[in-house]
Scaffold this active site. Structure first.
Site, PDB file in Angstrom:
ATOM      1  N   GLU A  73      98.368 -70.988  48.797  1.00  0.00           N
ATOM      2  CA  GLU A  73      97.039 -71.585  48.642  1.00  0.00           C
ATOM      3  C   GLU A  73      96.256 -71.332  49.927  1.00  0.00           C
ATOM      4  OE1 GLU A  73      97.855 -75.346  45.675  1.00  0.00           O
ATOM      5  OE2 GLU A  73      98.563 -75.536  47.720  1.00  0.00           O
ATOM      6  N   HIS A  94      98.872 -72.179  52.684  1.00  0.00           N
ATOM      7  CA  HIS A  94      99.988 -73.008  52.235  1.00  0.00           C
ATOM      8  C   HIS A  94     100.995 -72.201  51.424  1.00  0.00           C
ATOM      9  CE1 HIS A  94     101.506 -76.695  49.815  1.00  0.00           C
ATOM     10  NE2 HIS A  94     102.263 -76.456  50.865  1.00  0.00           N
ATOM     11  N   SER A 126     101.272 -79.021  54.347  1.00  0.00           N
ATOM     12  CA  SER A 126     101.432 -79.244  52.903  1.00  0.00           C
ATOM     13  C   SER A 126     100.291 -80.050  52.319  1.00  0.00           C
ATOM     14  CB  SER A 126     102.706 -80.044  52.630  1.00  0.00           C
ATOM     15  OG  SER A 126     103.821 -79.365  53.074  1.00  0.00           O
TER      16      SER A 126
HETATM   17  P1  NAD Z   1     110.622 -78.546  60.018  1.00  0.00           P
HETATM   18  O1  NAD Z   1     110.825 -79.944  60.388  1.00  0.00           O
HETATM   19  O2  NAD Z   1     111.749 -77.794  59.418  1.00  0.00           O
HETATM   20  O3  NAD Z   1     110.147 -77.719  61.300  1.00  0.00           O
HETATM   21  C1  NAD Z   1     109.153 -78.144  62.135  1.00  0.00           C
HETATM   22  C2  NAD Z   1     109.176 -77.366  63.449  1.00  0.00           C
HETATM   23  O4  NAD Z   1     108.142 -77.880  64.261  1.00  0.00           O
HETATM   24  C3  NAD Z   1     110.480 -77.498  64.219  1.00  0.00           C
HETATM   25  O5  NAD Z   1     110.969 -76.213  64.504  1.00  0.00           O
HETATM   26  C4  NAD Z   1     110.094 -78.253  65.473  1.00  0.00           C
HETATM   27  O6  NAD Z   1     110.780 -77.795  66.625  1.00  0.00           O
HETATM   28  C5  NAD Z   1     108.621 -77.984  65.595  1.00  0.00           C
HETATM   29  N1  NAD Z   1     107.925 -79.082  66.238  1.00  0.00           N
HETATM   30  C6  NAD Z   1     108.164 -80.401  66.093  1.00  0.00           C
HETATM   31  N2  NAD Z   1     107.315 -81.101  66.857  1.00  0.00           N
HETATM   32  C7  NAD Z   1     106.523 -80.225  67.472  1.00  0.00           C
HETATM   33  C8  NAD Z   1     105.454 -80.361  68.385  1.00  0.00           C
HETATM   34  N3  NAD Z   1     105.047 -81.548  68.776  1.00  0.00           N
HETATM   35  N4  NAD Z   1     104.862 -79.229  68.835  1.00  0.00           N
HETATM   36  C9  NAD Z   1     105.286 -78.029  68.436  1.00  0.00           C
HETATM   37  N5  NAD Z   1     106.290 -77.850  67.583  1.00  0.00           N
HETATM   38  C10 NAD Z   1     106.901 -78.943  67.105  1.00  0.00           C
HETATM   39  O7  NAD Z   1     109.351 -78.522  59.076  1.00  0.00           O
HETATM   40  P2  NAD Z   1     108.983 -77.548  57.876  1.00  0.00           P
HETATM   41  O8  NAD Z   1     109.572 -78.070  56.632  1.00  0.00           O
HETATM   42  O9  NAD Z   1     109.221 -76.144  58.273  1.00  0.00           O
HETATM   43  O10 NAD Z   1     107.421 -77.783  57.774  1.00  0.00           O
HETATM   44  C11 NAD Z   1     106.511 -77.174  58.655  1.00  0.00           C
HETATM   45  C12 NAD Z   1     105.132 -77.258  58.065  1.00  0.00           C
HETATM   46  O11 NAD Z   1     105.128 -76.591  56.808  1.00  0.00           O
HETATM   47  C13 NAD Z   1     104.681 -78.677  57.783  1.00  0.00           C
HETATM   48  O12 NAD Z   1     103.308 -78.757  58.004  1.00  0.00           O
HETATM   49  C14 NAD Z   1     105.010 -78.856  56.314  1.00  0.00           C
HETATM   50  O13 NAD Z   1     104.213 -79.832  55.708  1.00  0.00           O
HETATM   51  C15 NAD Z   1     104.706 -77.491  55.787  1.00  0.00           C
HETATM   52  N6  NAD Z   1     105.387 -77.093  54.549  1.00  0.00           N
HETATM   53  C16 NAD Z   1     106.698 -77.423  54.311  1.00  0.00           C
HETATM   54  C17 NAD Z   1     107.308 -77.023  53.136  1.00  0.00           C
HETATM   55  C18 NAD Z   1     108.756 -77.348  52.842  1.00  0.00           C
HETATM   56  O14 NAD Z   1     109.201 -77.213  51.699  1.00  0.00           O
HETATM   57  N7  NAD Z   1     109.537 -77.730  53.811  1.00  0.00           N
HETATM   58  C19 NAD Z   1     106.594 -76.254  52.193  1.00  0.00           C
HETATM   59  C20 NAD Z   1     105.272 -75.913  52.491  1.00  0.00           C
HETATM   60  C21 NAD Z   1     104.681 -76.333  53.655  1.00  0.00           C
END
Ligand code: NAD
Length: 806
Positions: free
Chosen positions: A158, A146, A123
């Site tokens: 993005e 993104h 993000s």
């Molecule tokens: P989340 O916490 O729901 O999921 C994260 C995943 O990463 C989990 O399935 C977990 O098992 C895995 N994980 C954790 N530690 C790990 C490690 N050390 N090695 C490998 N895998 C690991 O997170 P999310 O909300 O899906 O976000 C994921 C990415 O997307 C982040 O970079 C976040 O900033 C970005 N993002 C999130 C959103 C949102 O609205 N949630 C929107 C856009 C981008």
């Protein structure tokens, strides 16, 4: 640009985003393998399996149909790293921690295909810093990608390069993300939180700040900052609850960690402090929707709102003052002037947040975006705004608004003392009166107006979405017009295919549409290769215009309506048997008569978000524009295909039942994919991920079908299931009625539907023709019009817009 075929994608991380990105890839028919950490107990794929199962229940639905979850290949880093070698694109979406991401890159590096593009969905972490852990060979193929949550529905993606990313890689990715995934791509610079979250979160922080300053409650703020302000209907605080307050705090922290005096010295740094109200909620574990409480809390059926003073929840429902409501309906220039001059605190609040938004966007434009267009698109596509900040500013009068913003900065009312950049008041922007003009949008970094991207993928968009001020062509004023009435415009872009655009409200079908469609076929048969039914807005057609039939009905009863229905049916047949192909380009709702128009076309091309169904029973009627005749024909065709030797012997009823059920229950596909499963789109029909490519694909189809030597289908007779099938269905309906699942009137309507789709009181396998079936439709439709319970349903729908259950 060389082609970059994406045969398979790996998504790393099956969390909120990773799992939903995988689902969207499946929707778009892109094979996908979804990875997560190996589970400590049980099967190693346990984490991924749970995430994939979760996709089936999530709302809004990430998948076109839940059963497609099975198409996501499940994997873990311990057992399946070699699968990465098959993937042309790898999207990393693991938790937002630089160290974890870097460790994962090290782990996967040797398993990647040498040509693969690797992209992070972070993000806001620095893409350049993330790339530093990668082997030199991967760096040129690494970038940021993104997505926004929920990825199926939010248009924005993005793309962010590092100094080492090959330009061609980003071009290839942009083409894929646009055309294959249907997203709106904005190129962002590698700055904290990129564009949309940077501007959007700063805007939310400003809103929280100003709301407090003007003493407004969260529900009133949401009413003011939702639809009425041309923004997402969830407003500000409800959006925060949906996103998750912890996620929001995370994004805020990226601003705090990276934009301080020692790093970027952002003049708005002071406004990035976590608001105490947000911190208090997070400390309590009230993280928004996912934890059942945040700024709002649902208790039973009641929605409560946070009252920060009481540190408790109180009933919600506060609304904008009537005077502010009225101001918000005025044109931009007048609206902003009135908001600013009003002594009403709600109006002053709105002026303050708009001023803050203009101020912030102008000060940061040079650093965060290539041009003002990218900022406006990012806010439209990522935050659901109708207009981005620059568009609104320009719309309201550039220099006038700039002067007001400056006054407030000078008076110490703004969030930062940073002056507006000089390009606001001097030079080409000031001279032109805005940042968007036909030749391009203002780039503060390049000090000139820059044109939109000319990548070949955009040639697939005849009318790409454009920012206000860009002077984009208006489809309904473009091309060569051949015919126009109150409900339809017939025109052509290329002289080869006729475009029929429905222009009535919700594209309701009245006599003008019927006349227009018949005219379109007539004109196309004489001098075009085909007809495409397409309109620039996001509705195909909400069905027949019942209101327009009322005067005839009042005067002559159902007898007066019968010829109108006959004319509609004749038009359907005219399309089906036209000498040239008729292609429906569908998007949004295609209900009732709208669905029937599509069914009688030669081919359908549908945007992913298309919702199709025969919903007439909702108003106590049955489909009578050929919809049920279509169901009978489809059943016979399917039975024929199943029993090649002798179709009359096949069990037609088996195939008629699905179509019957869909019509009797008014089922509507919740995506183009589900609409296809319901039989409203056929196997050869095309689902188009990007809404703005719909016209291009439909025109291409019409030409290709014609050029392949098109002949209309033969007027074949239709074997029907007959009286025994009707009796069986009626028996089941009687059980449902007696069990209290359907009303007596539902039973009556469903029986009439069964009679038509089974061909009436005839032997199984009897051969009938379309006219016979359409006469049955017409007679039963009119008999229902005379039924008081149906009249109650119609009147209820017309007066309240809601179905009456009787
Ligand atoms: P989340 O916490 O729901 O999921 C994260 C995943 O990463 C989990 O399935 C977990 O098992 C895995 N994980 C954790 N530690 C790990 C490690 N050390 N090695 C490998 N895998 C690991 O997170 P999310 O909300 O899906 O976000 C994921 C990415 O997307 C982040 O970079 C976040 O900033 C970005 N993002 C999130 C959103 C949102 O609205 N949630 C929107 C856009 C981008």
């Amino acid at each position: 640009m060389t082609r970059f075929p994406v045969r398979k994608v790996a998504v790393l991380g099956a969390g909120v985003m990773g799992a939903q990105i995988a689902a969207h890839l499946v929707n778009c028919k892109v094979p996908v393998v979804l990875f997560d950490l190996p589970a400590k107990e049980g099967p190693k794929n346990g984490i991924v399996t749970k995430a994939v199962e979760g996709l089936k229940k999530l709302k809004p639905a990430p998948l076109g149909v839940p059963e497609d979850a099975a198409l996501i290949q499940q994997a873990n880093y311990e057992e399946h790293l070699s699968l990465l070698g098959e993937c042309d694109l790898v999207i990393e979406a693991i938790a937002e921690r630089m160290d974890w991401k870097l460790a994962l890159y090290m782990q996967i590096a040797s398993a990647l295909a040498p040509h693969a593009i690797v992209a992070s969905n972070t993000s806001g972490l620095s893409i350049t810093k993330l790339s530093e852990a990668l082997p030199e060979s991967i760096k040129p193929r690494f970038c940021g990608i993104h997505f926004f949550n929920p990825p199926r529905y939010m248009s924005l993606v993005e793309l962010i390069n590092t100094p080492a990313t090959q330009p061609e890689v980003l071009d290839q990715l942009e083409a894929f993300v646009t055309s294959a995934l249907g997203k709106g791509v904005v190129r962002a610079k590698d700055t904290p939180n990129f564009i949309a979250n940077r501007v959007g979160i700063a805007g939310m922080l400003a809103t929280i700040h100003e709301a407090q300053a003007f003493g407004l409650s969260v529900d009133v703020v949401d009413d003011l900052t939702g639809k009425k302000l041309g923004r997402a209907s969830s407003g500000t605080f409800r959006t925060a609850d949906v996103v998750g307050l912890d996620t929001m705090a995370h994004v805020i922290k990226t601003l705090q960690d990276n934009l301080g005096p020692e790093q970027a010295n952002d003049p708005f740094f002071g406004s990035y402090a976590t608001p105490p109200v947000l911190k208090a909620l997070i400390d309590k574990g009230a993280l928004g929707q996912k934890s059942g409480a945040g700024f709002y809390k649902k208790v039973g059926k009641d929605i409560l709102r946070l009252d920060p003073a009481k540190q408790d929840y109180v009933p919600a429902g506060g609304k904008a003052d009537a005077i502010v409501d009225r101001i918000l309906k005025k044109p931009a220039a007048e609206r902003l002037k009135l908001l600013r001059e009003s002594s009403n605190p709600q109006a002053q609040f709105l002026w303050a947040i708009l001023r803050d938004a203009f101020h912030y966007a102008a000060v940061h434009l040079q650093d965060i975006a290539e041009s003002a267009r990218d900022v406006d698109f990012a806010m439209r596509w990522g935050f659901g705004m109708k207009q981005g900040p620059f568009e609104l500013w320009q719309d309201a009068g550039w220099l006038q608004v700039a002067g007001w913003v400056k006054e407030d900065i000078d008076a110490g009312k703004a969030l930062s003392t940073a002056p507006l950049p000089s390009w606001v008041f001097e030079g080409p922007v000031a001279a032109y009166g805005g940042v968007h003009r036909p030749e391009g949008s203002w780039s503060a970094a390049h000090v000139r107006f820059v044109a939109p991207s000319t990548l070949p993928v955009y040639q697939r968009q005849h009318f790409p979405e454009a920012v206000l001020g860009a002077g984009a062509a208006q489809p309904l004023q473009s091309g060569t017009e051949l015919f126009k009435n109150d409900e339809m415009r017939l025109w052509t872009l290329d002289g080869e295919v006729l475009i029929a655009s429905i222009t009535s409200k919700l594209h309701l079908i009245g006599t003008g549409v019927v006349e227009g469609l018949a005219k379109a076929v007539e004109l196309a048969e004489a001098s075009f290769k085909g007809v495409v039914i397409w309109s620039p807005d996001d509705v195909f057609s909400a069905g027949a215009n019942l209101e327009s039939l009322m005067p005839v009905f009042m005067k002559q009863g159902s007898k007066g309506i019968k010829p109108v229905v006959k004319q509609l049916q004749d038009t359907m047949l005219r399309m089906r048997y036209a000498q040239v192909p008729v292609v429906a380009a569908m998007r949004g709702i295609a209900l009732g008569g709208g669905c029937e128009i599509a069914l009688y076309c030669t081919r359908r091309v549908a945007a992913m978000e298309t919702y199709v169904g025969l919903v007439e029973v909702g108003v106590g009627l049955i489909p009578a524009g050929g919809g049920l005749t279509h169901v009978a024909r489809r059943a016979a065709e399917a039975a024929g295909a199943a029993s090649v030797a002798n179709w009359a012997n096949a069990d037609i009823m088996k195939f008629a039942t699905d179509g019957f059920t869909s019509a009797a229950m008014a089922k509507v596909g919740t995506s183009a994919i589900e609409s296809q499963k319901l039989g409203y789109l056929r196997d050869g029909d095309i689902i188009v991920p990007h809404k703005d490519e719909l016209l291009f694909v439909a025109l291409t189809q019409a030409k290709a079908i014609f050029d392949s030597g098109y002949r209309p289908p033969a007027r074949a007779v239709i074997p029907v299931a007959g009286r025994s099938a009707i009796a069986t269905i009626k028996g089941q309906l009687a059980n449902m009625r007696d069990g209290g699942f359907i009303s007596a009137h539902d039973f009556h309507i469903s029986t009439l539907i069964a009679e038509v789709v089974c061909g009436g009181d005839v032997d199984p396998g009897s051969l009938v023709n379309e006219e016979y079936l359409m006469t049955m439709e017409r007679d039963r439709f009119c008999s229902l019009l005379d039924h008081p319970k149906t009249q109650e349903r119609v009147m209820g729908m017309l007066s309240t817009g809601k179905p009456v259950r009787n």
